[in-house]
Design an enzyme around this catalytic site. Sequence first.
Site, mmCIF file in Angstrom:
data_model
loop_
_atom_site.group_PDB
_atom_site.id
_atom_site.type_symbol
_atom_site.label_atom_id
_atom_site.label_comp_id
_atom_site.label_asym_id
_atom_site.label_seq_id
_atom_site.Cartn_x
_atom_site.Cartn_y
_atom_site.Cartn_z
ATOM 1 N N PRO A 293 0.767 -0.996 0.008
ATOM 2 C CA PRO A 293 -0.042 -0.064 -0.036
ATOM 3 C C PRO A 293 0.510 1.141 0.041
ATOM 4 O O PRO A 293 0.620 2.236 -0.153
ATOM 5 C CB PRO A 293 -0.832 -0.217 1.334
ATOM 6 C CG PRO A 293 -0.274 -1.205 2.049
ATOM 7 C CD PRO A 293 0.665 -2.107 1.141
ATOM 8 N N GLU B 167 2.608 -8.042 8.734
ATOM 9 C CA GLU B 167 2.477 -6.417 8.851
ATOM 10 C C GLU B 167 3.444 -5.994 7.884
ATOM 11 O O GLU B 167 3.583 -4.825 7.467
ATOM 12 C CB GLU B 167 3.399 -6.020 10.093
ATOM 13 C CG GLU B 167 2.460 -6.567 11.208
ATOM 14 C CD GLU B 167 1.122 -6.067 11.293
ATOM 15 O OE1 GLU B 167 0.957 -4.876 11.063
ATOM 16 O OE2 GLU B 167 0.257 -6.883 11.141
ATOM 17 N N ARG C 44 -3.778 -8.669 -20.647
ATOM 18 C CA ARG C 44 -4.879 -8.256 -21.651
ATOM 19 C C ARG C 44 -4.147 -7.153 -22.795
ATOM 20 O O ARG C 44 -4.766 -6.970 -23.864
ATOM 21 C CB ARG C 44 -5.960 -7.879 -21.313
ATOM 22 C CG ARG C 44 -5.902 -6.901 -20.095
ATOM 23 C CD ARG C 44 -7.459 -6.603 -19.926
ATOM 24 N NE ARG C 44 -8.486 -6.005 -20.567
ATOM 25 C CZ ARG C 44 -8.286 -4.934 -21.309
ATOM 26 N NH1 ARG C 44 -7.491 -4.053 -21.142
ATOM 27 N NH2 ARG C 44 -9.658 -4.798 -22.150
ATOM 28 N N ASP D 236 -10.435 0.482 -25.007
ATOM 29 C CA ASP D 236 -10.963 0.456 -23.475
ATOM 30 C C ASP D 236 -11.072 1.845 -22.895
ATOM 31 O O ASP D 236 -10.607 3.068 -23.443
ATOM 32 C CB ASP D 236 -9.764 -0.133 -22.981
ATOM 33 C CG ASP D 236 -9.820 -1.544 -23.038
ATOM 34 O OD1 ASP D 236 -10.841 -2.329 -23.218
ATOM 35 O OD2 ASP D 236 -8.810 -2.336 -22.588
HETATM 36 C C1 4GS Z 1 -1.786 -4.067 -0.930
HETATM 37 C C2 4GS Z 1 -2.185 -2.927 -1.742
HETATM 38 C C3 4GS Z 1 -1.875 -4.218 0.327
HETATM 39 C C4 4GS Z 1 -0.322 -4.776 3.152
HETATM 40 C C5 4GS Z 1 -0.314 -6.886 2.308
HETATM 41 C C6 4GS Z 1 -0.586 -5.501 4.675
HETATM 42 C C7 4GS Z 1 -0.193 -7.665 3.614
HETATM 43 C C8 4GS Z 1 -0.925 -5.814 2.178
HETATM 44 N N1 4GS Z 1 -0.887 -4.464 -1.798
HETATM 45 N N2 4GS Z 1 -1.828 -2.967 -2.879
HETATM 46 N N3 4GS Z 1 0.402 -6.670 4.790
HETATM 47 N N4 4GS Z 1 -3.315 -2.062 -1.295
HETATM 48 N N5 4GS Z 1 -1.026 -5.173 0.988
HETATM 49 O O1 4GS Z 1 -2.693 -3.746 0.995
HETATM 50 O O2 4GS Z 1 -0.762 -3.668 -3.265
#
Ligand code: 4GS
Length: 262
Positions: free
Chosen positions: A88, A115, A153, A168
């Site tokens: 994230p 984590e 794709r 698209d």
């Molecule tokens: C994401 C996301 C995600 C983060 C994986 C906490 C487990 C998790 N990965 N885009 N640990 N949003 N990964 O939330 O790619």
Amino acid sequence: MNFIVVTIFPEMLNPFWEHGIVRRAIQQNKICVSALNLRDFTEDRHRTTDDRPYGGGCGMVLKPEPLAGAIRAAKKLAPAAKTVLLSPQGRVFDQGMAREFSFFEGLVLVCGRYEGMDERICNDFIDFEISIGDYILTGGELAAMVIMDAVTRLIPGTLGGVDSAQMDSFSSGLLEHAHYTRPRNFEGAEVPEVLLSGNHKEIEKWRFETSLIRSFLKRPDLFKKKPLSRQEIDTLKKWCRDIEEIIHAQSLRGPDALSGGQ
Ligand code: 4GS
């Protein structure tokens, strides 16, 4: 394109690889897919992939040694591949990045769990840190599948129609026009008349205009970013003139009309 996924749950990817366009792309050798199980790169008796965080706190962290081992093995299988960490904290994935990735020879997709992973892996083994959106998943596997799906794709020959991917949403910077199929009347709702007319020029115009207006109404954020074509600007100006005409006609009704009509 060679996709290699580094994960503690390699079985999660099988259903994704066994269906639809992705499955066909594999059969046609347009893409090659594999998963490396992090557990196979552990050295201890219990095959441990995670450990407690230094400094304390809750949750577990993916250990660096199995990750390093798996990524090195992946790079041996696909030396030209780029490594992508799903997280994230990464840049948010979009169609432009999908297009960019589709030109690479291979992608090693590293899936986090718990984590997260030891920071030294992020620094030394990763080319791109990518997020699929601002929310937290339980693991990076779904994010890896999203990336592989969007990239696959775009590889020539993977889609049915010759130019399906060019048509698209987002490729033109606009959303796609509405689609209809049979029946002509569905629970009282009709298919727009123009689509039944057989007049291809009129149908093209209708599709162009509905795509323009729905982009403006549904995704003003995309719309403002998009460099508009001459034709798009001309159409918008025409609508502006039409709207001004309507407002002007209303204002002739008297001062009340424009002050809310009370
Ligand atoms: C994401 C996301 C995600 C983060 C994986 C906490 C487990 C998790 N990965 N885009 N640990 N949003 N990964 O939330 O790619």
